[in-house]
Design a protein around this motif. Structure first.
Motif, PDB file in Angstrom:
ATOM      1  N   CYS A 155      37.800  42.110  47.687  1.00 19.65           N
ATOM      2  CA  CYS A 155      36.894  41.322  46.847  1.00 19.65           C
ATOM      3  C   CYS A 155      36.702  39.912  47.417  1.00 19.65           C
ATOM      4  O   CYS A 155      37.665  39.264  47.837  1.00 19.65           O
ATOM      5  CB  CYS A 155      37.441  41.245  45.430  1.00 19.65           C
ATOM      6  SG  CYS A 155      36.410  40.285  44.321  1.00 19.65           S
ATOM      7  N   CYS A 160      40.568  36.365  43.981  1.00 21.07           N
ATOM      8  CA  CYS A 160      40.801  37.780  43.664  1.00 21.07           C
ATOM      9  C   CYS A 160      41.426  38.515  44.857  1.00 21.07           C
ATOM     10  O   CYS A 160      42.624  38.745  44.861  1.00 21.07           O
ATOM     11  CB  CYS A 160      39.507  38.440  43.232  1.00 21.07           C
ATOM     12  SG  CYS A 160      39.777  40.121  42.671  1.00 21.07           S
ATOM     13  N   CYS A 176      34.941  43.131  43.453  1.00 23.84           N
ATOM     14  CA  CYS A 176      35.586  44.295  42.849  1.00 23.84           C
ATOM     15  C   CYS A 176      35.045  44.564  41.457  1.00 23.84           C
ATOM     16  O   CYS A 176      35.067  45.683  40.975  1.00 23.84           O
ATOM     17  CB  CYS A 176      37.100  44.097  42.815  1.00 23.84           C
ATOM     18  SG  CYS A 176      37.672  42.883  41.609  1.00 23.84           S
ATOM     19  N   GLN A 177      34.548  43.514  40.805  1.00 23.42           N
ATOM     20  CA  GLN A 177      33.953  43.667  39.474  1.00 23.42           C
ATOM     21  C   GLN A 177      32.916  42.562  39.288  1.00 23.42           C
ATOM     22  O   GLN A 177      32.965  41.539  39.979  1.00 23.42           O
ATOM     23  CB  GLN A 177      35.023  43.619  38.389  1.00 23.42           C
ATOM     24  CG  GLN A 177      35.917  42.391  38.494  1.00 23.42           C
ATOM     25  CD  GLN A 177      37.054  42.410  37.491  1.00 23.42           C
ATOM     26  OE1 GLN A 177      36.965  43.074  36.476  1.00 23.42           O
ATOM     27  NE2 GLN A 177      38.112  41.687  37.772  1.00 23.42           N
ATOM     28  N   CYS A 180      33.876  38.772  39.051  1.00 23.90           N
ATOM     29  CA  CYS A 180      34.235  38.022  40.259  1.00 23.90           C
ATOM     30  C   CYS A 180      32.983  37.425  40.891  1.00 23.90           C
ATOM     31  O   CYS A 180      32.995  36.290  41.346  1.00 23.90           O
ATOM     32  CB  CYS A 180      34.972  38.920  41.249  1.00 23.90           C
ATOM     33  SG  CYS A 180      36.657  39.269  40.731  1.00 23.90           S
TER      34      CYS A 180
HETATM   35 ZN   LIG Z   1      37.526  40.654  42.378  1.00 21.44          ZN
END
Ligand SMILES: [Zn+2]
Length: 222
Positions: A155, A160, A176-177, A180
């Motif tokens: 990420c 992160c 990653c999501q 972030c």
């Molecule tokens: Zn992340």
């Protein structure tokens, strides 16, 4: 690493990862890298935690004991793997990272084994930490051969660095999501906003100085 009898403790929930797992055994490499959660500031608490993690993923027998030096070695390999994954963004891999992973890969013999459906796996013959780390390297090898490796990423979020599998069609994911990515956008906005404010301040003081200079000149002429 030696065996001892002990009650099997519950695995840390992070070991099963809140992120979507990479396909097949590549999820073990992903989970290993994510044993450090930089966003939460947590890491494997000690050799015992590493032993339980290895047991959880069937990389070591139950009740194995590890030393602080074992933990240190595992963390070094883990961070080398993180650097190798970062290279999937097209960045160069340093010689130090290559040397560290090479040491881990050859520390235990690897065998080619046929598994379910005739799938070939690279398995370590040793059941100790060397065997576990070599096995993780064998998973990397298999992923590089089947093309899934390039989709494993780290990420780009500021705090992160979690390993995630890029399921996107064009393989362009960087976070990653969503959160972030949002955090980065908010930081970039704040940075831009602050530079604009500074720019306005500079222009204002420049104009003020000009006005003062002009009125001083007028006073001098009259
Ligand atoms: Zn992340």
């Amino acid at each position: 690493m030696s065996r001892r009898k002990s009650a099997r403790s519950d695995p840390d929930p992070r070991w099963t990862s809140k992120l979507a797992p990479a396909p097949g055994e590549l999820r073990l490499v992903q989970a290993f890298v994510n044993t450090a959660d930089l966003a939460q500031g947590t890491d494997l608490a000690g050799p015992e935690a590493l032993a339980r993690w290895l047991e959880h993923w069937s990389l070591a027998p139950a009740g194995a004991t590890l030393t602080a030096a074992d933990l240190q070695r595992a963390i070094e390999v883990r961070e080398a793997l993180r650097a190798l994954i970062i290279a999937n963004y097209g960045e160069a891999v340093s010689d130090a990272v290559v040397a560290r992973l090479d040491r881990a890969a050859k520390a235990a013999p690897i065998q080619v084994r046929f598994g379910g459906g005739g799938r070939v796996r690279f398995e370590a013959t040793a059941e100790d930490l060397d065997g576990a780390l070599a096995r993780l390297c064998g998973i990397v090898a298999a992923a590089q051969l089947d093309g899934s490796w390039e989709r494993l990423k780290v990420c780009s979020g500021t705090v992160c660095r979690a390993a995630f599998f890029d399921f996107s069609k064009n393989q362009s994911a960087k976070y990653c999501q969503v959160q972030c990515g949002n955090r980065i956008s908010a930081l970039a906005y704040r940075h831009r906003h602050l530079s604009e404010i500074r720019q306005i301040d500079v222009t204002r003081s420049f104009n003020r100085r000009n006005r003062q200079r002009r009125s001083a000149l007028k006073a001098h002429e009259s």
